[in-house]
Motif scaffolding. Structure first.
Motif, PDB file in Angstrom:
ATOM      1  N   UNK A   1       0.832  -1.205   0.000  1.00 19.44           N
ATOM      2  CA  UNK A   1       0.000   0.000   0.000  1.00 19.44           C
ATOM      3  C   UNK A   1       0.864   1.252   0.000  1.00 19.44           C
ATOM      4  N   UNK A   2       1.893   1.211   0.809  1.00 23.06           N
ATOM      5  CA  UNK A   2       2.801   2.355   0.828  1.00 23.06           C
ATOM      6  C   UNK A   2       3.386   2.616  -0.550  1.00 23.06           C
TER       7      UNK A   2
ATOM      8  N   UNK B   1       0.797   4.163  -2.723  1.00 19.40           N
ATOM      9  CA  UNK B   1       0.581   5.565  -2.367  1.00 19.40           C
ATOM     10  C   UNK B   1       1.751   6.433  -2.837  1.00 19.40           C
ATOM     11  N   UNK B   2       2.932   5.900  -2.635  1.00 20.30           N
ATOM     12  CA  UNK B   2       4.121   6.659  -3.022  1.00 20.30           C
ATOM     13  C   UNK B   2       4.111   6.935  -4.522  1.00 20.30           C
TER      14      UNK B   2
ATOM     15  N   UNK C   1       1.321   9.325  -5.444  1.00 21.39           N
ATOM     16  CA  UNK C   1       1.604  10.684  -4.957  1.00 21.39           C
ATOM     17  C   UNK C   1       2.620  11.381  -5.847  1.00 21.39           C
TER      18      UNK C   1
END
Lengths: 239, 183
Positions: free
Chosen positions: B111-112, B115-116, B119
């Motif tokens: 998930x990170x 998101x990264x 983003x």
């Protein structure tokens, strides 16, 4: 579960992760850099203040008008080939009040004997201490700023050759020469009519279309009014 | 009192200014790091912003607004730097997550990563908007004031940023590492 809430929670958590402390050297290096970085005077930052479009357009139009009028008066008039001498127009900028008793507009040589028209504020203050009130001789209807108006404090010297504004011991600015018509010294000015901050209620002097400087409204000589109607009004110093 | 420090700094008192920024540097750095997603660049941006703030401090009309004014300055410097970076670097480069990963069931490594990546695809201003909203806790009105945009625009961009982030999460989680290439 609400997917928007899910995303909000994910992002809240994601943003909460990560470094939250800066290395000491960042502040130390910033402190080192500002040792060599002077602060900009407030008036210079004022120029970037947002203005209402109508005011901006009005000021621009007035500036063009003033440039045209003063530029016309700066033209050499030593000869008049092909016709009789004509009267040189008085540099009036409608709706400004016309200077009265102006017979023959001309540019006065600042070095010429008897041409010196000056107004001076000679102040004293301690270096870096603006609580000291400038004292001096205010002539020609000019006034010193009120005590306590530190950020507006200026010492001003006006002559036919230049205008000198001294805010700090190390911050001296000179602009000039001014146009002289008869016994009146003219600097072009644009007046900003900001209301929210008395320090911003300034006059901006223009010279040949280039922003020269501002003077506070308190420093305007009699005959100069503080309104946008006076846009293009020149600083008038009569001996 | 901070107001006194701000006024002293505006009069040229460097020590007062250093006191002011020392107390705020961590928070401002955290904002910069969230926008730029890079510690080194965040430090550079913060340092630049602090110098600019010193230079322009006399333009601050209300000493009580110092914090908001300084925060706005940092955000704008970060946006400018991220914009320059976007022009130089065409493709994305996946960086390892910085800082200790909190043990949270919500945020898996996958998930990170999603998101990264999502983003980093956002325009710098949208990154700033998400940071101000989710990290600083600003409302859309406060975001609008900080960025100097109309409130409706702030709401719209916040919505678009959320949509982009949601799309990133919903996209194929297959890791795709694209090589960095300088223009």
């Amino acid at each position: 579960m609400n997917p928007d809430r899910d995303l909000d929670r994910l992002l809240d958590q994601w943003f909460a992760d990560g470094p939250i402390e800066v290395a000491d050297r960042v502040v130390v290096q910033a402190a080192d850099r500002i040792e060599h970085q002077p602060q900009r005077p407030a008036w210079r930052l004022l120029r970037r203040s947002p203005m209402r479009p109508a005011i901006t357009i009005g000021l621009a139009a007035a500036a063009v008008l003033v440039v045209a009028v003063v530029g016309y008066n700066l033209l050499p008039r030593s000869s008049s080939v092909g016709g009789p001498p004509t009267a040189t127009p008085v540099p009036t900028v409608s709706p400004l009040p016309s200077p009265t008793a102006v017979a023959s507009p001309a540019i006065v040589d600042p070095a010429a004997p008897g041409s010196d028209i000056s107004a001076a504020f000679l102040g004293t203050y301690s270096e870096g201490d603006w609580s000291a009130q400038p004292t001096g001789d205010a002539r020609y209807l000019w006034q010193l700023l009120p005590a306590g108006d530190k950020t507006c404090a200026e010492l001003v010297l006006v002559t036919t050759s230049c205008i000198v504004i001294n805010r700090m011991p190390t911050d001296i600015e000179q602009y000039g020469p001014a146009a002289v018509v008869g016994d009146v010294l003219y600097y072009r000015m644009i007046i900003h009519n900001f209301q929210e901050d008395p320090c911003l209620n300034k006059v901006i002097a223009w010279r040949l279309g280039v922003l020269a400087d501002r003077l506070t409204t308190q420093q305007l000589a009699s005959g100069c009014r503080n309104s946008l109607d006076d846009t293009g009004l020149l600083l008038r110093v009569s001996p | 009192m901070d107001r006194d420090l701000v006024e002293a700094a505006a009069r040229g008192d460097r020590a007062a200014y250093v006191d002011l920024i020392s107390a705020r540097a961590d928070h401002l750095f955290a904002i910069a790091q969230r926008i730029l997603r890079d510690v080194d660049r965040a430090e550079d941006a913060l340092q630049d912003a602090l110098v600019i703030a010193w230079r322009d401090l006399r333009g601050l009309r209300d000493a009580d607004r110092f914090d908001a004014w300084l925060r706005r300055l940092v955000v704008h410097v970060c946006i400018a730097q991220a914009t320059r970076e976007r022009r130089r670097v065409v493709n994305l480069r996946i960086l390892p997550a910085e800082g200790p990963a909190a043990p949270d069931a919500l945020l898996t490594v996958e998930t990170r990563d999603q998101l990264e990546r999502g983003y980093r695809r956002l325009p710098p201003e949208q990154r700033a908007i998400l940071t101000l909203h989710h990290f600083v806790g600003y409302s859309s009105g406060e975001i609008a004031e900080t960025l100097g945009i109309p409130p409706g625009t702030a709401r719209s961009r916040l919505h678009h940023a959320h949509r982009a982030m949601r799309a990133a999460l919903e996209a194929d989680a297959r890791p795709r590492v694209m090589g960095g290439r300088s223009a």
